[in-house]
Design a protein around this motif. Structure first.
Motif, PDB file in Angstrom:
ATOM      1  N   GLU A 112      19.956  46.060  12.853  1.00  0.00           N
ATOM      2  CA  GLU A 112      18.536  46.396  12.783  1.00  0.00           C
ATOM      3  C   GLU A 112      17.785  45.353  11.951  1.00  0.00           C
ATOM      4  O   GLU A 112      18.342  44.814  10.985  1.00  0.00           O
ATOM      5  CB  GLU A 112      18.359  47.775  12.133  1.00  0.00           C
ATOM      6  CG  GLU A 112      18.884  48.910  12.963  1.00  0.00           C
ATOM      7  CD  GLU A 112      18.074  49.127  14.231  1.00  0.00           C
ATOM      8  OE1 GLU A 112      16.834  48.986  14.197  1.00  0.00           O
ATOM      9  OE2 GLU A 112      18.692  49.429  15.264  1.00  0.00           O
ATOM     10  N   PRO A 113      16.520  45.088  12.290  1.00  0.00           N
ATOM     11  CA  PRO A 113      15.723  44.143  11.491  1.00  0.00           C
ATOM     12  C   PRO A 113      15.638  44.536  10.014  1.00  0.00           C
ATOM     13  O   PRO A 113      15.640  43.668   9.137  1.00  0.00           O
ATOM     14  CB  PRO A 113      14.352  44.185  12.154  1.00  0.00           C
ATOM     15  CG  PRO A 113      14.638  44.560  13.570  1.00  0.00           C
ATOM     16  CD  PRO A 113      15.800  45.508  13.496  1.00  0.00           C
ATOM     17  N   ALA A 114      15.599  45.834   9.726  1.00  0.00           N
ATOM     18  CA  ALA A 114      15.557  46.269   8.328  1.00  0.00           C
ATOM     19  C   ALA A 114      16.822  45.832   7.582  1.00  0.00           C
ATOM     20  O   ALA A 114      16.762  45.534   6.376  1.00  0.00           O
ATOM     21  CB  ALA A 114      15.393  47.785   8.257  1.00  0.00           C
ATOM     22  N   SER A 115      17.936  45.761   8.287  1.00  0.00           N
ATOM     23  CA  SER A 115      19.196  45.320   7.668  1.00  0.00           C
ATOM     24  C   SER A 115      19.099  43.855   7.245  1.00  0.00           C
ATOM     25  O   SER A 115      19.651  43.471   6.212  1.00  0.00           O
ATOM     26  CB  SER A 115      20.360  45.485   8.636  1.00  0.00           C
ATOM     27  OG  SER A 115      20.556  46.835   8.945  1.00  0.00           O
ATOM     28  N   ILE A 116      18.408  43.069   8.028  1.00  0.00           N
ATOM     29  CA  ILE A 116      18.250  41.642   7.706  1.00  0.00           C
ATOM     30  C   ILE A 116      17.462  41.499   6.407  1.00  0.00           C
ATOM     31  O   ILE A 116      17.802  40.688   5.551  1.00  0.00           O
ATOM     32  CB  ILE A 116      17.530  40.889   8.853  1.00  0.00           C
ATOM     33  CG1 ILE A 116      18.267  41.061  10.175  1.00  0.00           C
ATOM     34  CG2 ILE A 116      17.348  39.412   8.510  1.00  0.00           C
ATOM     35  CD1 ILE A 116      19.676  40.569  10.191  1.00  0.00           C
ATOM     36  N   ARG A 117      16.425  42.282   6.254  1.00  0.00           N
ATOM     37  CA  ARG A 117      15.628  42.242   5.025  1.00  0.00           C
ATOM     38  C   ARG A 117      16.482  42.658   3.823  1.00  0.00           C
ATOM     39  O   ARG A 117      16.381  42.073   2.744  1.00  0.00           O
ATOM     40  CB  ARG A 117      14.397  43.117   5.170  1.00  0.00           C
ATOM     41  CG  ARG A 117      13.413  42.571   6.194  1.00  0.00           C
ATOM     42  CD  ARG A 117      12.165  43.453   6.345  1.00  0.00           C
ATOM     43  NE  ARG A 117      11.366  43.009   7.470  1.00  0.00           N
ATOM     44  CZ  ARG A 117      11.508  43.457   8.712  1.00  0.00           C
ATOM     45  NH1 ARG A 117      12.404  44.375   8.995  1.00  0.00           N
ATOM     46  NH2 ARG A 117      10.744  43.002   9.683  1.00  0.00           N
ATOM     47  N   SER A 118      17.346  43.648   4.020  1.00  0.00           N
ATOM     48  CA  SER A 118      18.248  44.091   2.946  1.00  0.00           C
ATOM     49  C   SER A 118      19.258  43.003   2.601  1.00  0.00           C
ATOM     50  O   SER A 118      19.547  42.769   1.427  1.00  0.00           O
ATOM     51  CB  SER A 118      18.998  45.350   3.366  1.00  0.00           C
ATOM     52  OG  SER A 118      18.111  46.403   3.585  1.00  0.00           O
ATOM     53  N   VAL A 119      19.767  42.340   3.609  1.00  0.00           N
ATOM     54  CA  VAL A 119      20.734  41.254   3.385  1.00  0.00           C
ATOM     55  C   VAL A 119      20.071  40.129   2.602  1.00  0.00           C
ATOM     56  O   VAL A 119      20.653  39.592   1.655  1.00  0.00           O
ATOM     57  CB  VAL A 119      21.298  40.728   4.730  1.00  0.00           C
ATOM     58  CG1 VAL A 119      22.022  39.408   4.548  1.00  0.00           C
ATOM     59  CG2 VAL A 119      22.203  41.755   5.358  1.00  0.00           C
ATOM     60  N   ARG A 120      18.852  39.764   2.972  1.00  0.00           N
ATOM     61  CA  ARG A 120      18.133  38.697   2.263  1.00  0.00           C
ATOM     62  C   ARG A 120      17.973  39.069   0.788  1.00  0.00           C
ATOM     63  O   ARG A 120      18.210  38.247  -0.094  1.00  0.00           O
ATOM     64  CB  ARG A 120      16.762  38.442   2.895  1.00  0.00           C
ATOM     65  CG  ARG A 120      16.018  37.273   2.245  1.00  0.00           C
ATOM     66  CD  ARG A 120      14.595  37.144   2.766  1.00  0.00           C
ATOM     67  NE  ARG A 120      14.516  36.866   4.167  1.00  0.00           N
ATOM     68  CZ  ARG A 120      14.287  35.666   4.695  1.00  0.00           C
ATOM     69  NH1 ARG A 120      14.127  34.631   3.910  1.00  0.00           N
ATOM     70  NH2 ARG A 120      14.209  35.512   5.987  1.00  0.00           N
ATOM     71  N   TYR A 121      17.580  40.317   0.523  1.00  0.00           N
ATOM     72  CA  TYR A 121      17.400  40.782  -0.846  1.00  0.00           C
ATOM     73  C   TYR A 121      18.720  40.731  -1.609  1.00  0.00           C
ATOM     74  O   TYR A 121      18.781  40.254  -2.745  1.00  0.00           O
ATOM     75  CB  TYR A 121      16.842  42.216  -0.835  1.00  0.00           C
ATOM     76  CG  TYR A 121      16.748  42.827  -2.204  1.00  0.00           C
ATOM     77  CD1 TYR A 121      15.735  42.466  -3.086  1.00  0.00           C
ATOM     78  CD2 TYR A 121      17.696  43.759  -2.626  1.00  0.00           C
ATOM     79  CE1 TYR A 121      15.662  43.020  -4.352  1.00  0.00           C
ATOM     80  CE2 TYR A 121      17.627  44.322  -3.887  1.00  0.00           C
ATOM     81  CZ  TYR A 121      16.611  43.949  -4.743  1.00  0.00           C
ATOM     82  OH  TYR A 121      16.538  44.502  -5.992  1.00  0.00           O
ATOM     83  N   ARG A 122      19.810  41.196  -0.996  1.00  0.00           N
ATOM     84  CA  ARG A 122      21.121  41.211  -1.631  1.00  0.00           C
ATOM     85  C   ARG A 122      21.599  39.789  -1.938  1.00  0.00           C
ATOM     86  O   ARG A 122      22.140  39.527  -3.015  1.00  0.00           O
ATOM     87  CB  ARG A 122      22.126  41.928  -0.728  1.00  0.00           C
ATOM     88  CG  ARG A 122      23.472  42.157  -1.352  1.00  0.00           C
ATOM     89  CD  ARG A 122      24.404  42.957  -0.454  1.00  0.00           C
ATOM     90  NE  ARG A 122      24.421  42.593   0.942  1.00  0.00           N
ATOM     91  CZ  ARG A 122      25.047  41.534   1.442  1.00  0.00           C
ATOM     92  NH1 ARG A 122      25.701  40.724   0.647  1.00  0.00           N
ATOM     93  NH2 ARG A 122      25.023  41.277   2.722  1.00  0.00           N
ATOM     94  N   ILE A 123      21.366  38.873  -1.010  1.00  0.00           N
ATOM     95  CA  ILE A 123      21.769  37.478  -1.232  1.00  0.00           C
ATOM     96  C   ILE A 123      20.947  36.869  -2.363  1.00  0.00           C
ATOM     97  O   ILE A 123      21.486  36.160  -3.219  1.00  0.00           O
ATOM     98  CB  ILE A 123      21.648  36.655   0.072  1.00  0.00           C
ATOM     99  CG1 ILE A 123      22.716  37.098   1.076  1.00  0.00           C
ATOM    100  CG2 ILE A 123      21.796  35.165  -0.217  1.00  0.00           C
ATOM    101  CD1 ILE A 123      22.563  36.496   2.457  1.00  0.00           C
TER     102      ILE A 123
END
Length: 123
Positions: free
Chosen positions: A98-109
């Motif tokens: 999901e696109p929301a997962s990408i935003r979460s991944v960016r934040y986590r990185i």
């Protein structure tokens, strides 16, 4: 004489390191294949593959070492996508998330790198 031998050994070590296949380079090739085989628009596919082929692999590999925590292979794949300014919806399509997962991944990185501005494209 010893100084020359040490100098030659150092130069030989540097040459060997340059010839070793870099994991990031292999990862970029995998992403290029995924992009090429995907159903992303042809113009975007061409643009992404051009950016991937022009990506500075050494800069990415040096950047990974500045992280406060271990960077996984999956994180590196996302970092490469962020580095070429791939759209969130295209990344989500490419990795089937999901696109929301990408935003979460960016934040986590970003958290893994802390206050360091290693990768400005993550900001």
């Amino acid at each position: 004489m010893k100084q020359k031998v040490l100098s030659n050994k150092s130069e030989l070590k540097h040459i060997k390191q340059e010839q070793e296949p870099k994991p990031t380079k292999a990862m970029i090739e995998k992403i290029m294949n995924r992009v090429s085989e995907s159903h992303i628009e042809t113009t975007k596919t061409n643009a992404y593959n051009l950016r991937l082929s022009n990506l500075n692999v050494d800069m990415l590999e040096k950047g990974y070492f500045t992280a406060n925590e271990k960077i996984s292979n999956k994180d590196m794949m996302y970092i490469v996508c962020f580095a070429i300014d791939m759209e969130v919806k295209d990344i989500s399509y490419l990795f089937n998330v999901e696109p929301a997962s990408i935003r979460s991944v960016r934040y986590r990185i970003k958290k893994k790198f802390g206050d360091k501005n290693t990768f400005k494209f993550l900001i």
